[in-house]
Write an enzyme that holds these catalytic residues in place. Structure first.
Site, mmCIF file in Angstrom:
data_model
loop_
_atom_site.group_PDB
_atom_site.id
_atom_site.type_symbol
_atom_site.label_atom_id
_atom_site.label_comp_id
_atom_site.label_asym_id
_atom_site.label_seq_id
_atom_site.Cartn_x
_atom_site.Cartn_y
_atom_site.Cartn_z
ATOM 1 N N ARG A 1 -76.671 20.498 89.454
ATOM 2 C CA ARG A 1 -75.851 20.640 90.661
ATOM 3 C C ARG A 1 -75.789 22.130 90.970
ATOM 4 N NH1 ARG A 1 -70.147 18.143 92.631
ATOM 5 N NH2 ARG A 1 -71.597 16.439 92.972
ATOM 6 N N HIS B 1 -77.670 15.241 98.710
ATOM 7 C CA HIS B 1 -76.852 14.628 97.648
ATOM 8 C C HIS B 1 -77.407 13.213 97.419
ATOM 9 C CE1 HIS B 1 -73.749 14.028 94.869
ATOM 10 N NE2 HIS B 1 -72.672 14.062 95.637
ATOM 11 N N GLN C 1 -75.449 10.335 95.535
ATOM 12 C CA GLN C 1 -74.328 9.786 96.297
ATOM 13 C C GLN C 1 -74.816 8.767 97.329
ATOM 14 O OE1 GLN C 1 -70.796 10.713 96.076
ATOM 15 N NE2 GLN C 1 -70.757 8.766 97.148
ATOM 16 N N ASP D 1 -66.862 12.969 105.200
ATOM 17 C CA ASP D 1 -66.928 13.887 104.049
ATOM 18 C C ASP D 1 -66.112 15.118 104.443
ATOM 19 O OD1 ASP D 1 -67.722 15.317 101.763
ATOM 20 O OD2 ASP D 1 -69.667 15.882 102.582
ATOM 21 N N CYS E 1 -67.344 10.006 100.182
ATOM 22 C CA CYS E 1 -67.927 10.326 98.870
ATOM 23 C C CYS E 1 -66.894 10.912 97.920
ATOM 24 C CB CYS E 1 -69.116 11.266 99.044
ATOM 25 S SG CYS E 1 -68.691 12.867 99.762
ATOM 26 N N ARG F 1 -71.506 5.256 91.655
ATOM 27 C CA ARG F 1 -72.257 6.431 91.194
ATOM 28 C C ARG F 1 -72.835 6.160 89.809
ATOM 29 N NH1 ARG F 1 -71.182 11.364 93.330
ATOM 30 N NH2 ARG F 1 -73.049 11.866 92.141
HETATM 31 N N1 CP Z 1 -68.818 12.764 95.374
HETATM 32 C C1 CP Z 1 -69.076 13.668 94.402
HETATM 33 O O1 CP Z 1 -70.221 14.106 94.198
HETATM 34 O O2 CP Z 1 -67.981 14.006 93.686
HETATM 35 P P1 CP Z 1 -67.870 15.207 92.634
HETATM 36 O O3 CP Z 1 -68.020 16.490 93.414
HETATM 37 O O4 CP Z 1 -66.508 15.056 92.040
HETATM 38 O O5 CP Z 1 -68.950 15.078 91.620
HETATM 39 N N1 NVA Z 2 -70.487 17.929 101.169
HETATM 40 C C1 NVA Z 2 -69.646 18.002 99.988
HETATM 41 C C2 NVA Z 2 -69.920 16.862 99.080
HETATM 42 C C3 NVA Z 2 -69.035 16.838 97.861
HETATM 43 C C4 NVA Z 2 -69.341 15.698 96.958
HETATM 44 C C5 NVA Z 2 -69.875 19.321 99.287
HETATM 45 O O1 NVA Z 2 -71.031 19.743 99.165
HETATM 46 O O2 NVA Z 2 -68.900 19.942 98.863
#
Ligand code: CP
Ligand code: NVA
Length: 297
Positions: free
Chosen positions: A100, A127, A130, A217, A256, A284
């Site tokens: 990540r 993502h 997700q 989101d 999400c 997930r």
């Molecule tokens: N939706 C999602 O990716 O959540 P986190 O940022 O908590 O991993």
């Molecule tokens: N678009 C958001 C998704 C979080 C799961 C971010 O990148 O923060």
């Protein structure tokens, strides 16, 4: 499939295969095979996470493997060691990596230099984990996306919307994105996407009208927290009862998470659709176990 770097790089057949496998793994949870027996998978995270971290750690354990969580503060990456060196070291020790971070290029580079299966656990561009969980939820709740209209209300060029756009391109469902003009995908992206089933509007009402799935989101993604001024552009984009009045009967709402109540979604609507939204979060785990099984060696 060697890696899972984006929805863009998946075919419709691969997406369908992962969803079938996820549904199967969900049904037989507790009676898992040990596809990752004896394997150590590194989780390299330079952004915060609740769902992604926990679902990968649990999923790897359920498949017989060992997760090793490495935040950027724990490893030399956080002090400037290049990705390609980190990748060459870890590739000699672990059997897979889940990353990540900010730049998509970093995940691609890791996959190339490490030589081990690599999964994108969120970048600024995509993502994919997700979106696979979201598609699984749509399948479970509505039986699939055939003939369905999916709306996305919020940042039109975030990792989430980009992955949704590629999913729509691959699977052919109608995707209507409502986003302030300043957050809409640039023309070059849309030309490359070349998906007549994806529409972009600045009018949330028109995107949500007759939609079966309404998705939202955060307005400010991780890394954009200092752009507080941007939030003013989202006035009128809250997913609330008024906006959903024109959605199709029996519609579902996806988020999400994490959610900011009173910004992108009202507390009332989040709680009304909590069953779906937390099923989406649980999915997930199942979707990611399907990815792990598909790419583990
Ligand atoms: N939706 C999602 O990716 O959540 P986190 O940022 O908590 O991993
Ligand atoms: N678009 C958001 C998704 C979080 C799961 C971010 O990148 O923060």
């Amino acid at each position: 499939m060697k890696h899972l770097l984006s929805i863009e790089q998946l075919s419709a057949r691969e997406i369908q295969g992962l969803l079938e496998s996820a549904a199967h793994l969900k049904l037989q949870r507790g009676r898992d095979g040990r596809q990752l027996a004896g394997q150590t998978w590194a989780l390299i995270f330079t952004k915060s996470s609740t769902r992604t971290r926990v679902s990968f750690e649990v999923g790897i354990r359920e498949l017989g493997g060992f997760p090793m969580f490495l935040s950027k503060n724990d490893i030399q990456l956080g002090r400037g060691e290049p990705i390609k060196d980190t990748a060459r070291v870890l590739g000699r020790m672990v059997q897979g990596a889940i990353i990540r971070t900010y730049a998509q290029q970093d995940v691609t580079e890791f996959s190339e230099y490490s030589g081990v299966p690599t999964i994108n656990a969120l970048t600024d561009d995509e993502h994919p984990c997700q979106i696979l969980a979201d598609l699984l939820t749509v399948r479970e709740k509505l039986g699939g996306w055939e003939g369905r209209k999916i709306a996305f209300v919020g940042d039109g060029f975030s990792n989430m919307t980009r992955s949704w756009m590629w999913a729509a391109k691959r699977l052919g469902f109608e995707l209507a994105i409502a986003s302030p003009a300043s957050c809409q995908p640039p023309a070059a992206f849309l030309a490359n996407l070349d998906a007549p089933n994806v529409s972009i509007t600045a009018d949330p009402q028109s995107a949500v009208r007759d939609a079966h799935v309404i998705n939202t989101d955060v307005w400010l993604s991780m890394g954009q927290e200092d752009q507080k001024d941007k939030e003013f552009e989202f006035a009128g984009f809250e997913v609330n009862a008024g906006l959903l009045a024109s959605a199709a009967p029996g519609h579902i709402v996806l988020h999400c998470l994490p959610a900011y109540r009173g910004k992108e979604i009202s507390d009332e609507i989040l709680e009304l659709h909590a069953d779906t939204i937390f099923q989406e979060a649980e999915n997930r785990l199942h979707a990611q176990k399907a990815i792990l099984v598909a790419i583990a060696r």
